[in-house]
Scaffold this motif. Structure first.
Motif, PDB file in Angstrom:
ATOM      1  N   LEU A 198       0.858  -1.188   0.000  1.00  0.00           N
ATOM      2  CA  LEU A 198       0.000   0.000   0.000  1.00  0.00           C
ATOM      3  C   LEU A 198       0.886   1.227   0.000  1.00  0.00           C
ATOM      4  CD1 LEU A 198      -2.495  -0.871   2.922  1.00  0.00           C
ATOM      5  CD2 LEU A 198      -2.657  -1.555   0.525  1.00  0.00           C
ATOM      6  N   VAL A 199       0.454   2.254  -0.719  1.00  0.00           N
ATOM      7  CA  VAL A 199       1.132   3.543  -0.614  1.00  0.00           C
ATOM      8  C   VAL A 199       0.110   4.482   0.032  1.00  0.00           C
ATOM      9  CG1 VAL A 199       2.327   5.370  -1.845  1.00  0.00           C
ATOM     10  CG2 VAL A 199       2.425   3.033  -2.715  1.00  0.00           C
ATOM     11  N   VAL A 200       0.480   5.029   1.208  1.00  0.00           N
ATOM     12  CA  VAL A 200      -0.501   5.772   2.004  1.00  0.00           C
ATOM     13  C   VAL A 200       0.031   7.168   2.309  1.00  0.00           C
ATOM     14  CG1 VAL A 200      -1.850   5.711   4.151  1.00  0.00           C
ATOM     15  CG2 VAL A 200      -1.112   3.571   3.103  1.00  0.00           C
ATOM     16  N   LYS A 201      -0.873   8.149   2.258  1.00  0.00           N
ATOM     17  CA  LYS A 201      -0.462   9.504   2.668  1.00  0.00           C
ATOM     18  C   LYS A 201      -0.886   9.700   4.114  1.00  0.00           C
ATOM     19  CE  LYS A 201      -0.527  14.272   1.475  1.00  0.00           C
ATOM     20  NZ  LYS A 201      -0.754  15.272   0.502  1.00  0.00           N
ATOM     21  N   LEU A 202       0.063  10.082   4.960  1.00  0.00           N
ATOM     22  CA  LEU A 202      -0.252  10.275   6.381  1.00  0.00           C
ATOM     23  C   LEU A 202      -0.901  11.653   6.560  1.00  0.00           C
ATOM     24  CD1 LEU A 202       0.023   9.125   9.276  1.00  0.00           C
ATOM     25  CD2 LEU A 202       2.191  10.337   9.435  1.00  0.00           C
ATOM     26  N   HIS A 203      -2.204  11.625   6.913  1.00  0.00           N
ATOM     27  CA  HIS A 203      -2.912  12.896   7.172  1.00  0.00           C
ATOM     28  C   HIS A 203      -2.889  13.132   8.673  1.00  0.00           C
ATOM     29  CE1 HIS A 203      -4.588  13.336   3.134  1.00  0.00           C
ATOM     30  NE2 HIS A 203      -4.668  12.017   3.137  1.00  0.00           N
TER      31      HIS A 203
END
Ligand SMILES: Cc1cc2nc3c(=O)[nH]c(=O)nc-3n(C[C@H](O)[C@H](O)[C@H](O)COP(=O)(O)O)c2cc1C
Length: 731
Positions: free
Chosen positions: A557-562
């Protein structure tokens, strides 16, 4: 409406009695097995139906010193009690023809006695019997209301056994077993109720006593027993019990307890001295016992056992259906009067409401004032601008129960201004009148002066999320909203979760908030790039979905940390080596077609499924990747590095990066536009374009593609969309 009353009655009765019914069914199954088992050692004589007492009584008397009593049980086994030749007490099964002992009479095991007592009285004596009796009656009411529901569902008694369209396993199981086991369950419940009422003498007791008999002083001459007319006329099969005279005293008699009467018979000449007929209540009690226990017939005992199993199925499938229905409830953040968008729902089993809720929740997130309610509650909402109507069809082209008043109400109301409307019909092509009710709703709206249809009539077959997403796309286009077009967003029922292990995870930096996490399922499961991983952070029942790239057999998974992102924070705080629960959501509409050339367009974390598709490209299909990031951060460099390796292996034909804040200073749309010729020829040759990433990027890319199609092909984009050549998964 009437349907609802029966459904509420059926459901409420089931809730009230479910625990007792559960206990009664399980113990009932055990007792039915015991009833069949009791008949297995065969002590029944062949000529049981023909043999008369004039044969049996002398034969028995011949074998024993003294005979006290003879009983014939419901298995048609004959038991004798008396003294043998040595004066020893004896009790056992006999062959009625010879009078000889053929088996030892056995008492019921302690376990069966325990189960019987639990089944009859919950070990609470009379109180328990009353509770069980009430529950037997409730079962009768449940079966009756269930029958009415099946008749309504099947549209008439004559269609009672007509085909049941497939509405899910639970509903099918409930209706199917309901139809076949209705009769035995009615019999079980009525006989159980009668046995309780009779036990408490609620039907009165008009049992007679034998008349006074005057006996002679001296005993008369003893005739041969086999010549007694009375004994010649009575068959063994009519007998329950015979009590033998103790001595040859003149006042000692044979007492014959038959199934329907009791006789006192002179032991010297066989004359009947007194006869009483049993009252009807006793006969009915015996019949109820036969029917309720299956003691008289092993086939009936087996039917009773299967019926008890079916009650367990009913409890399970009934509660599962009700849970699903209740799960999709109506909840509003805004009042009806202040809302601009009104969503009207016609739903019988709650699934349509599930779709409507998904739309409402997103619109509210986008700052819209939305009110959701059932179609029967339609009125001239003062601030409404838009009316979205989602309705299923029930019966045969009829309204679901919360929409039955809609036709009347809509005919009477006027908004005195133009109202935008859109109708979505939910139905099933298994029925002859597909979305018949929704079609009527659409036509009623067309007759209204205030109606302004914004999207043509849409249908959804069999709760298909893909078909529903088509409506969402049209709505987004017309209204300018960005509702999710990811089908999995509208999947209504979370299935069983699986365990996943965190294999590796990168760290974020000030420059780059994206991270890559690699996971391994604990059990072997099937998935592919483009599927979604649904996670449930914080045990709040909230679902978050991530696009999966299958890289070397693992989930990447490629996830953007919000900062306050529920899902991204949850995944980020997981330690390498730790486990968590999630599920794979199959996302067929975003799988790489395995024989075509493809253009893959992504921005940011949207690269994830494409990295997997390229890794899995063992057929070496020509894949072209266009991807946009802000900057060339270490993580992007790592992506570039693996793409270069894939280039050498021919798993990818070419790739281009767009950096909006450095380097070529452009967005991905621009590098797409630069390759207009290539894209046009790919589309014309049947290739596919896949887009993954933000909705803003999606919108821009779609505009660019539209232009390319118009300028460089003979078709517009809609043509290629209809051909399934434009696939997207944007959020
Ligand atoms: C008893 C019954 C009757 C149905 N009749 C129709 C029908 O006439 N036409 C149709 O298109 N769908 C029919 N359906 C299918 C439902 O409309 C469809 O499954 C819908 O998605 C159910 O939505 P709901 O869960 O909101 O009630 C019927 C379903 C059931 C259970």
């Amino acid at each position: 409406m009437t349907l609802s009353i029966w459904r509420y009655a059926h459901f409420t009765l089931a809730v009230v009695s479910s625990l007792f019914l559960l206990m009664a069914s399980i113990t009932g199954i055990i007792l039915a097995i015991d009833a069949v088992g009791q008949k297995l050692p065969q002590y029944r004589v062949e000529n049981f139906e023909e043999i008369t007492l004039s044969k049996v009584i002398p034969a028995v008397k011949n074998q024993f010193l003294e005979v006290n009593e003879l009983t014939v049980d419901h298995n048609q086994f004959v038991t004798v009690k008396g003294l043998d030749e040595n004066g020893e007490e004896i009790e056992g099964y006999i062959d009625a023809n010879s009078g000889k002992i053929i088996g030892k009479s056995e008492k019921k095991s302690e376990f069966i006695q325990w189960v019987t007592s639990l089944h009859r009285s919950l070990f609470l004596h009379d109180t328990g019997r009353i509770i069980i009796g009430i529950n037997a009656f409730l079962l009768f009411l449940i079966a009756t209301s269930g029958t009415i529901l099946v008749i309504q569902r099947q549209k008439g008694i004559l269609r009672f056994f007509a085909k049941i369209p497939n509405e899910g396993w639970n509903q099918f199981l409930h209706v199917f077993t309901g139809r076949w086991f209705l009769l035995p369950i009615l019999i079980i419940s009525l006989s159980g109720t009668y046995l309780t009422l009779n036990r408490f003498k609620l039907f009165g007791e008009d049992k007679q006593d034998h008349k006074e008999i005057s006996f002679p002083d001296k005993a008369p001459e003893q005739f041969e027993i086999n010549a007694f007319k009375t004994f010649q006329n009575i068959k063994l099969s009519e007998v329950q019990k015979i009590e033998f005279p103790f001595t040859d005293d003149v006042e000692e008699l044979y007492t014959l307890k038959l199934h329907d009467r009791e006789l006192l018979v002179n032991q010297f000449n066989g004359s009947i001295l007194s006869e009483i007929k049993y009252p009807k209540t006793v006969l009915l009690e015996a019949l109820s016992l036969d029917l309720h226990t299956g003691r008289a017939n092993s086939i009936w005992a087996i039917i009773l056992g299967i019926s008890s199993i079916s009650i367990l199925f009913f409890i399970y499938s009934g509660f599962t259906m009700s849970w699903r229905r209740m799960k999709n409830k109506i909840k509003n953040q805004f009042s009806a009067d202040e809302s601009n968008i009104i969503i009207l729902v016609g739903s019988e089993n709650g699934s349509t409401l599930g779709f409507a809720n998904a739309i409402k929740n997103q619109l509210v997130k986008f700052g819209k004032k939305v009110f959701i309610t059932e179609m029967n509650a339609v009125k001239a909402f003062p601030n409404a601008d838009q009316l979205l109507i989602f309705t299923s069809t029930h019966g045969l082209g009829d309204a679901p129960s919360n929409a039955t008043q809609f036709e009347k109400l809509i005919g009477e109301l006027n908004f005195f201004k133009s109202i935008q409307t859109s109708v979505v019909g939910f139905g099933s092509t298994n029925y002859p009148d597909f979305c018949g009710y929704a079609k009527k709703v659409e036509s009623w709206l067309q007759n209204q002066t205030w109606n302004q249809t914004i999207i043509g009539f849409h249908t959804v077959n069999d709760k298909s999320v893909n078909e529903f997403v088509e409506w969402v796309k049209s709505y987004n286009q017309i209204s300018g909203t960005e509702l999710s077009t990811t089908p999995a967003q509208y999947v209504n029922q979370p299935k069983a979760l699986q365990k996943f292990e965190v294999i590796s995870k990168t760290v974020v930096s000030e420059d780059c908030q994206n991270y890559v996490v690699t996971l391994k399922p604990s059990k072997k499961i099937k998935f592919q790039s483009g599927d979604l991983l649904a996670i449930y952070p914080g045990n709040e029942g909230k679902e978050r979905l991530y696009s999966i790239g299958k890289v070397d057999g693992k989930i990447q998974l490629v996830v953007k940390l919000h900062e306050s992102g529920l899902g991204s924070n949850y995944l980020y705080q997981l330690e390498v080596g730790s486990h968590f629960e999630a599920r794979i959501v199959e996302n067929k509409s975003f799988h790489l077609p395995n024989k075509n050339e493809a253009i893959l367009i992504a921005n940011g974390t949207g690269i994830a499924p494409f990295l997997g598709m390229i890794n899995e490209n063992s057929k070496l299909l020509p894949l072209h990747l266009y991807v946009g990031f802000r900057k060339e951060t270490p993580i992007v460099k790592a992506f570039k590095y693996s793409l270069q390796t894939y280039l050498l292996n021919k798993k990818i034909h070419d790739f281009q990066f767009a950096f909006s804040r450095e380097g070529n200073h452009c967005y991905v749309t621009q590098i797409v536009q630069n390759d207009a010729e290539k894209i046009a020829s790919l589309l014309q040759n049947g290739g596919v374009v896949m887009i993954c990433g933000s909705l803003a990027m999606y919108k821009d890319v779609i505009v660019a593609l539209e232009q390319i199609c118009i300028e460089k092909t003979n078709y517009n984009l809609a043509h290629f969309q209809a051909n399934g050549q434009i696939l997207s998964d944007c959020y």
